[in-house]
Design an enzyme around this catalytic site. Structure first.
Site, mmCIF file in Angstrom:
data_model
loop_
_atom_site.group_PDB
_atom_site.id
_atom_site.type_symbol
_atom_site.label_atom_id
_atom_site.label_comp_id
_atom_site.label_asym_id
_atom_site.label_seq_id
_atom_site.Cartn_x
_atom_site.Cartn_y
_atom_site.Cartn_z
ATOM 1 N N ASP A 8 31.166 37.928 32.809
ATOM 2 C CA ASP A 8 31.529 39.304 31.682
ATOM 3 C C ASP A 8 32.256 39.184 30.617
ATOM 4 O O ASP A 8 32.989 37.508 30.640
ATOM 5 C CB ASP A 8 31.935 40.810 32.013
ATOM 6 C CG ASP A 8 33.082 40.301 32.769
ATOM 7 O OD1 ASP A 8 34.596 39.391 32.442
ATOM 8 O OD2 ASP A 8 33.509 41.107 33.775
ATOM 9 N N CYS A 65 35.387 36.602 36.213
ATOM 10 C CA CYS A 65 34.843 38.464 35.323
ATOM 11 C C CYS A 65 37.435 38.383 35.071
ATOM 12 O O CYS A 65 37.981 37.025 35.264
ATOM 13 C CB CYS A 65 35.410 39.123 36.605
ATOM 14 S SG CYS A 65 35.795 39.045 37.631
ATOM 15 N N THR A 67 39.110 39.606 37.290
ATOM 16 C CA THR A 67 40.438 39.633 38.060
ATOM 17 C C THR A 67 39.564 38.499 39.329
ATOM 18 O O THR A 67 39.888 38.118 40.302
ATOM 19 C CB THR A 67 40.159 40.672 38.954
ATOM 20 O OG1 THR A 67 39.105 41.061 39.783
ATOM 21 C CG2 THR A 67 40.727 41.344 39.010
ATOM 22 N N ILE A 69 37.347 39.607 41.303
ATOM 23 C CA ILE A 69 36.598 39.647 42.605
ATOM 24 C C ILE A 69 35.280 40.769 42.696
ATOM 25 O O ILE A 69 34.714 40.510 43.066
ATOM 26 C CB ILE A 69 37.995 41.094 42.724
ATOM 27 C CG1 ILE A 69 39.618 40.868 42.806
ATOM 28 C CG2 ILE A 69 37.732 42.232 43.516
ATOM 29 C CD1 ILE A 69 40.860 41.359 42.818
ATOM 30 N N GLY A 70 35.368 41.986 41.619
ATOM 31 C CA GLY A 70 34.258 42.377 41.114
ATOM 32 C C GLY A 70 32.812 41.514 41.252
ATOM 33 O O GLY A 70 32.169 41.651 41.742
ATOM 34 N N HIS A 98 35.781 25.231 55.075
ATOM 35 C CA HIS A 98 36.225 26.099 56.470
ATOM 36 C C HIS A 98 34.645 27.279 56.056
ATOM 37 O O HIS A 98 34.355 28.000 56.778
ATOM 38 C CB HIS A 98 37.016 27.114 56.782
ATOM 39 C CG HIS A 98 38.677 26.237 57.393
ATOM 40 N ND1 HIS A 98 39.203 27.109 57.389
ATOM 41 C CD2 HIS A 98 38.000 24.440 57.155
ATOM 42 C CE1 HIS A 98 40.089 25.857 58.339
ATOM 43 N NE2 HIS A 98 39.957 24.980 57.639
ATOM 44 N N HIS A 133 33.525 25.304 62.583
ATOM 45 C CA HIS A 133 32.811 26.162 61.449
ATOM 46 C C HIS A 133 31.813 26.198 60.887
ATOM 47 O O HIS A 133 31.632 28.146 60.693
ATOM 48 C CB HIS A 133 33.752 24.990 60.117
ATOM 49 C CG HIS A 133 35.180 25.461 59.962
ATOM 50 N ND1 HIS A 133 36.391 25.645 60.460
ATOM 51 C CD2 HIS A 133 35.648 23.984 59.947
ATOM 52 C CE1 HIS A 133 37.384 25.268 60.177
ATOM 53 N NE2 HIS A 133 37.195 24.341 59.915
#
Ligand code: RB5
Length: 152
Positions: A8, A65, A67, A69-70, A98, A133
């Site tokens: 972004d 982005c 963070t 996160i979004g 993993h 895994h």
């Protein structure tokens, strides 16, 4: 490999640096933007990269982005995507070893560009560990299909 990449507005310069770095490592890059100077909604960009990976147009995806996160939340909503936000060498390697992550997400307001380049290398060179895994990753994918995931 073919690597889909997007960011972004919070991470345009960082995404371009990561894209250049990935190309220099010998991969093909499909860059979905965004362009400098525009303000965009990160879910749109996370979804584009995730759809490219899910469809097989790209082998893996990298998202940036503010963070990390979004854009990761958005990417992970697309069927077939295992997206991970990573901040350091350990999480970048573990998301592959993993979790068999196929999309890696980073925060331009969290880590410096130099770290992002190193994490991109780890994401693209670390193999999935398989074994125990594989069953766990299988349970993640079963959740996506609406199937049950219960302790064995
Ligand atoms: C944009 O300001 C910011 O919210 C976005 O880049 C990201 O951090 C969202 O998770």
């Amino acid at each position: 490999m073919k690597i889909a990449i997007a960011s972004d507005h919070a991470a345009v310069d960082e995404r371009l640096a990561v894209a250049d770095h990935i190309r220099a490592a010998g991969h093909d890059v499909i860059d979905f933007g965004c362009n400098a100077g525009e303000s965009v909604d990160y879910p749109d960009y996370g979804a584009q990269v995730a759809r490219a990976v899910a469809s097989g147009e790209a082998d893996r995806g990298v998202l940036v982005c503010g963070t990390g996160i979004g854009i990761c939340m958005a990417a992970g909503k697309i069927d077939g995507i295992r997206a991970a936000t990573v901040h350091d060498d350990f999480t970048a390697a573990m998301c592959r070893e993993h979790n068999d992550a196929n999309v890696m997400c980073m925060g331009a307001r969290v880590i410096p560009t130099s770290t992002m380049l190193r994490l991109a290398d780890l994401f693209l060179t670390t193999g999935f560990g398989g074994g125990r895994h594989a069953g766990r990753v299988g349970k993640i994918m079963a959740l996506e299909a609406g199937g049950a995931s219960r302790p064995a």
